[in-house]
Design a protein around this motif. Structure first.
Motif: not given
Length: 668
Positions: A390-392, A505-514, A522-531, A533-536
């Motif tokens: 994960m990047g900074d 498990h429930e906390m993990g859902h905050g960071f699962d693929d969905r 709680g907004n649907l938004s892209d907050w990950w860097s592209p790199a 996302v690919e590593r994930y």
């Protein structure tokens, strides 16, 4: 978090204090090495000596727990049923009259099909397609499905606002794949569904030939609806189900439906609507005119009949149970009192829940649970900081999302007000509709208003837990905060392996693929860097492939794409809970108990809450409809990825419970 369905919610189990741990030696299968098949090692003895109770189609720790919770609820409701002093119009009277009317089997036999006669006559009396808006609106307002789904929920991209949502629906079988699969089991299920539908139409007064003809026509119509529906895997993509538009756009998308009448019956005037599956709605509009109107009337009658069949006289209940047998493999029906407890909990959950928590969930329980959640949050925070993939910028946003988690423990801060719900003695079906109408009206009233972040979607006695991506909240009803998941008398290792991993498990859902696609608000938004996302995705794809390789029955495999979010949450939950457990033991003795180290007791804690018996029919339905993997793979699947498991049990490379390094998944 839900693992599999049972008739109501879930239930209670054995006390798991330290002496009980020693007393469970018969639950093991010591002939199986833990590094070969940990589920068999930990639970093989239990599986061999446990019989499926009558009426159950799956049975395990969840169900044992619900049975104990159910005993508490039964005492509450039977005491309530005998309470003739409850003032008219009080919550005590509502509870008494609802449960008593549900338990009145003699009254149900005497009433036969009369409770739904007027509803069927209304459907029969429709004159044209233009009348469907009024009729479907009334049915939806009373909790009877048909044609499409319409509900209130947060705007995925503006999470502070509640808006209307419109999407696919209207099927009588659990999922669209039941209509499209060509295997013999699916074909047999469809045949049973048509036969039950014809029998229900005969009970409603149709002759045998007409009933069969109409059942076939309804099946053909539902098959067209199914073919137009997105798969359950496609629906997991929140971007694919976001199409917000002005409400007036529906007159273009589905012009042959009377939306004005529908609005009047639902008592809503939305400005905007999120159409989750526009193609389904377009196809539905075409079916309004291409399908004979008489078939639409029969379709609505069928929806009414299937919806009511479980609560009418025994002739109707028999048909309901026949379909349930085909879907679940049930050999007999649960007793009436069990069904009525489940129904009362669903109808008047906050009234019943208040009484439940007085008896089953103390302030001390809540305080210890709060402390465990804080410990797990701290452990996940450490793992986020240590994640090398994960990047900074993503790391900072992830830490912010974790800090923003709302945690709800036990029960809501504000209970629902049922004062507008009219519950009448001896009127079971009318009471069912009254409770549904209240709940649906309450949900419709949210549209156009700011979100209530204190809202719960489960009742306090429920043996379950959940994460809400739109609320960014983790939620643990009092019903699951009981042994073996959470035991104030048990050692830390056992608790961290059970409820600790559930929290993780429930906390993990905050960071699962969905869940990772939603930000801290709680907004649907892209907050990950592209790199990042690919590593994930590399790690997520490993989990997808791993679970897709598991054979459940014959050639039926786990659906690794459908179950991906839950499998990721299990893997992350165990990883984080293990770290929290190790921290807890930093300042206490790490002594063995009954020959097991704390690390071993941790993994046994997780394995034992997932032990389970299940019919093949129920497994088939689960694999097609449930985003959770079968219980066996919820044990062996994530553990085989963890070096901590390998070390705890002395496993070696090449053992079945050790995934090879080049395919092993690791996120937290």
């Amino acid at each position: 978090m839900s693992r599999v369905r049972i008739a109501a919610a879930f239930a209670v189990l054995v006390a798991w204090a330290l002496p009980a741990f020693a007393g469970n030696a018969s639950d093991f299968d010591k002939t199986c090495a833990p590094c070969k098949d940990f589920d068999q090692y930990a639970n093989g003895g239990w599986t061999a000596h446990t019989k499926m109770p009558p009426g159950y189609t799956n049975y395990g720790a969840f169900d044992e727990l619900y049975d104990r919770n159910e005993a508490v609820l039964r005492k509450i409701l039977e005491k309530s049923a005998a309470d003739n002093s409850a003032p008219a119009g009080s919550d005590r009277a509502r509870l008494r009259d609802y449960y008593s009317s549900c338990m009145d089997s003699a009254g149900a036999e005497k009433a036969g099909g009369r409770p739904i006669a007027a509803l069927l006559a209304d459907a029969d009396g429709l004159g044209s397609v233009q009348d469907l808006g009024r009729e479907v609106g009334w049915l939806h307002a009373n909790g009877i499905g048909g044609m499409f789904a319409f509900y209130s929920a947060q705007d995925p991209k503006q999470s502070e606002n509640v808006i209307a949502h419109l999407g696919q629906g209207g099927l009588g079988l659990p999922d669209r794949d039941f209509y499209t699969r060509t295997d013999s089991a699916s074909m047999a299920t469809r045949a049973t569904y048509v036969r039950v539908t014809a029998n229900l139409l005969k009970l409603a007064g149709e002759d045998a030939a007409s009933a069969q003809k109409h059942a076939d026509a309804v099946m053909a119509l539902e098959t067209q609806l199914a073919q137009a529906s997105m798969t359950n895997v496609q629906r997991r993509d929140p971007q694919a189900t976001y199409h917000k538009m002005p409400w007036d756009s529906l007159s273009t998308l589905m012009p042959d439906f009377n939306w004005e009448d529908y609005q009047l019956k639902r008592n809503v005037r939305p400005a905007v609507v999120n159409v989750t599956q526009p193609e389904f709605i377009r196809t539905l509009n075409g079916l309004l005119t291409s399908t004979p109107f008489g078939t639409w009337k029969e379709y609505l009658k069928v929806r009414i009949l299937h919806d009511a069949s479980s609560v009418l006289s025994s002739a109707y209940v028999k048909e309901w149970f026949t379909l349930r047998q085909a879907l679940t493999g049930a050999t007999e029906m649960l007793p009436r009192w069990k069904r009525c407890i489940a129904e009362t909990d669903q109808a008047l959950g906050d009234i019943l829940g208040q009484e439940y928590v007085k008896q089953a969930f103390t302030p001390a329980d809540k305080a210890r649970m709060d402390a465990m959640v804080r410990n797990l949050r701290a452990a996940l925070g450490d793992r986020i900081q240590a994640a090398t993939w994960m990047g900074d910028s993503t790391r900072q946003a992830a830490a912010g999302k974790l800090a923003a988690f709302a945690q709800k423990i036990g029960y809501p801060d504000t209970w629902k007000d049922y004062s507008s719900v009219e519950i009448q003695p001896g009127q079971h079906y009318a009471n069912l509709l009254a409770a549904r109408e209240f709940e649906h009206a309450r949900n419709m009233a949210k549209i156009g208003k700011p979100v209530d972040r204190g809202d719960w979607t489960m009742t306090p006695p429920t043996v379950n837990a959940y994460y809400s991506s739109s609320l960014n909240s983790i939620n643990f009803p009092a019903g699951i905060l009981q042994p073996p998941f959470f035991d104030t008398k048990a050692d830390d290792a056992t608790n961290y392996g059970a409820i600790g991993a559930v929290i993780g498990h429930e906390m993990g859902h905050g960071f699962d693929d969905r869940g990772r696609q939603f930000d801290s608000k709680g907004n649907l938004s892209d907050w990950w860097s592209p790199a990042d996302v690919e590593r994930y995705k590399v790690q997520a794809d490993r989990v997808r492939a791993q679970f897709s390789g598991y054979t459940v029955i014959d050639t039926l495999h786990v659906n690794g794409s459908l179950t991906l979010g839950e499998n990721l949450a299990d893997l992350g939950g165990l990883s984080v809970a293990y770290v929290a457990m190790e921290k807890a033991y930093a300042k206490q003795s790490r002594k063995a108990i009954d020959g097991f180290t704390p690390e071993q007791r941790f993994f046994l804690g997780w394995a034992r809450v997932w032990r389970n018996l299940q019919t093949n029919e129920d497994l088939r339905t689960l694999v097609q409809t449930d985003p959770h993997s079968p219980a066996k793979w919820r044990i062996n699947g994530p553990m085989s990825n963890l070096p901590e498991f390998k070390a705890a049990w002395g496993c070696k490379d090449g053992d079945p419970m050790v995934r090879p390094e080049d395919v092993r998944a690791k996120i937290w």
